[in-house]
Design an enzyme around this catalytic site. Structure first.
Site, short mmCIF file in Angstrom:
data_model
loop_
_atom_site.label_atom_id
_atom_site.label_comp_id
_atom_site.label_asym_id
_atom_site.label_seq_id
_atom_site.Cartn_x
_atom_site.Cartn_y
_atom_site.Cartn_z
N ALA A 194 -4.76 53.45 18.92
CA ALA A 194 -3.93 52.25 18.96
C ALA A 194 -4.35 51.33 20.11
O ALA A 194 -4.79 51.82 21.16
CB ALA A 194 -2.46 52.63 19.10
N PRO A 195 -4.27 50.02 19.91
CA PRO A 195 -3.71 49.31 18.75
C PRO A 195 -4.64 49.19 17.55
O PRO A 195 -4.22 48.76 16.50
CB PRO A 195 -3.40 47.93 19.32
N GLY A 196 -5.93 49.52 17.72
CA GLY A 196 -6.82 49.54 16.57
C GLY A 196 -8.04 48.65 16.65
O GLY A 196 -8.83 48.62 15.71
N LYS A 198 -10.83 48.89 18.56
CA LYS A 198 -12.06 49.68 18.55
C LYS A 198 -12.20 50.44 17.23
O LYS A 198 -13.31 50.62 16.73
CB LYS A 198 -12.08 50.64 19.74
N GLU A 216 -3.28 58.77 17.12
CA GLU A 216 -2.36 58.12 18.05
C GLU A 216 -1.09 58.95 18.12
O GLU A 216 -0.43 59.16 17.09
CB GLU A 216 -2.04 56.69 17.60
N ASP A 243 -1.36 63.97 18.69
CA ASP A 243 -2.07 63.97 19.97
C ASP A 243 -3.43 64.63 19.78
O ASP A 243 -3.51 65.78 19.33
CB ASP A 243 -1.23 64.73 21.00
N CYS A 321 -11.13 50.90 31.11
CA CYS A 321 -11.09 49.53 31.62
C CYS A 321 -10.73 49.58 33.10
O CYS A 321 -9.92 48.81 33.59
CB CYS A 321 -10.12 48.67 30.83
#
Length: 429
Positions: A194-196, A198, A216, A243, A321
């Site tokens: 999520a959020p999708g 990648k 997710e 998970d 990131c």
């Protein structure tokens, strides 16, 4: 008026450092979180609505009346500020708090599940956009030199149909480096999907072929993921509300997985175009930050080691990131020295197989060996026209008579490069 008092209460708690933006908002009723996030305090919200919105929408009250009594002076002061700063519009007056963010274009990734990059370029040219540098010409866009399916705009582009996806350039690196082949027998995992963005990028690189498992664990984010994949036309992707760490690597369902993308939770310290710059967090002291980074690094290492246990996996891409070495080079170094890496024969992919044209590589002082540093990818906010980012690619090697051989899986040549032509259908003779 209740909403305004809720907003004021949030800012009171933030001012007294009772939590971060995320933790304070998480304590609110879910229906109130989104609207509350942008408020600075009760008075500022009311003044904002008076000067910059459609007027104060709250019911009558003493604070509202006090502000309305001074509305002429408030509007006059706003105009004086514009003159002082040399701007003409409210938009120009806005400041996001980090000058580096202004130098990052609005990147949109062409969703090749629904159309080609060439079709997208023609579409925007027909809309009046010029194919040039968007930094200097506002109604323009550029095709990225490193990610051919990525277009850079100065202004937002329409993405309601899913044909383009708003995605930072650096965020496109992980899927590009993983490079899953476009074959029916290809099986890929996106471990934290999520959020999708990648995930949809992986699906496009796979040409909607093979199988893509998108995990997710959070129920709400899982629903967001499913909506994103449906909008993007990712027919080969299956969203799973589980998970990744609980998935059995020896489950026959995942026995043919050869590629895994890992983008686990991180500090987000590389993201400069967000709202957290407005306030300090509870981890703003050195000791608190170190503790948080160490906890994140332990989780990130656990994710990599778990991915290495899948029996058929040949390639694992790890990304964050973050700008901190403790989450980047140091996690990679620990993963390379782990029992899982030794047992399965995982090494870092050479630079030639990890976006070789990208100039900024890993920090030699934080990982043993120049070759290891060259294998890694870093993005620096303010210098690379992206947010801060880090990417590492692990590849499985086979040991034969004492000689290590890297296992590679070749992809079909891409037809979306800057100088490529669309494939023509052959007619019948």
């Amino acid at each position: 008026m209740d909403f305004y008092f809720q907003a004021a209460n949030v800012l009171d708690r933030l001012d007294s450092k009772q939590g971060s933006i995320k933790s304070v908002l998480a304590s609110l009723p879910e229906s109130s979180r989104a609207r509350t996030a942008a408020c600075l305090n009760l008075a500022l919200v009311l003044v904002h609505d008076l000067l910059l919105s459609r007027g104060i929408q709250a019911g009558d009250g003493p604070i509202k009346q006090a502000i309305l009594r001074h509305k002429t002076r408030l509007r006059s002061e706003l105009q004086r500020i514009k003159i002082k700063r040399g701007v003409k519009s409210d938009h120009e007056l806005a400041n996001n708090g980090d000058a580096r963010a202004a130098r990052i274009p609005r990147y949109v990734r062409v969703n090749t599940c629904l159309w080609t990059t060439e079709e997208a370029i023609r579409h925007y040219q027909e809309k009046g956009f010029k194919l040039t540098d968007p930094v200097f010409v506002r109604v323009s866009f550029a095709q990225d030199e490193h990610i051919p399916d990525l277009l850079a705009f100065h202004d937002d582009a329409c993405y309601t149909t899913g044909k383009v996806i708003l995605q930072d350039k650096a965020s496109c690196f992980p899927a590009t480096v993983l490079a899953p082949p476009a074959r029916d027998d290809c099986v890929v995992i996106d471990a934290t999907a999520a959020p999708g963005n990648k995930t949809s990028h992986l699906s496009a690189l796979m040409a909607n072929m093979g199988k893509l498992y998108a995990f997710e664990r959070d129920q709400k984010r899982y629903r967001t993921l499913k909506a994103m994949l449906n909008k993007a036309g990712c027919k080969n992707a299956e969203a799973i509300n589980v998970d990744f760490l609980t998935v059995d690597p020896n489950d026959p369902k995942y026995g043919r997985v050869t590629h895994i993308l890992l983008d686990p939770s991180c500090s987000g310290s590389g993201i400069v175009n967000r709202l957290d710059h407005l306030l300090e967090t509870e981890d703003d002291n050195a000791e608190g930050l170190d503790n948080r980074l160490n906890k994140l690094a332990s989780f990130q290492l656990m994710m990599i080691k778990h991915a290495m246990k899948f029996p058929a996996v040949q390639k694992i891409v790890y990304s964050t990131c973050s700008i901190h070495a403790v989450e980047n080079e140091q996690v990679v170094s620990q993963a390379l020295n782990s029992e899982e890496a030794t047992h399965s024969g995982f090494k870092l992919a050479p630079r030639a197989q990890a976006l070789p044209a990208w100039h900024r590589r890993g920090r030699e002082e934080d990982i043993a060996g120049k070759d290891h540093a060259e294998s890694l990818i870093r993005c620096s906010p303010g210098e690379d026209a992206t947010n801060g980012f880090f990417v590492a690619c692990f590849m499985k090697t086979q040991v034969t008579h004492g000689i290590e051989k890297t296992t590679t899986i070749k992809r079909k040549p891409s037809n979306t490069g800057p100088n490529s032509q669309r494939r023509k259908k052959r007619g019948k003779h």
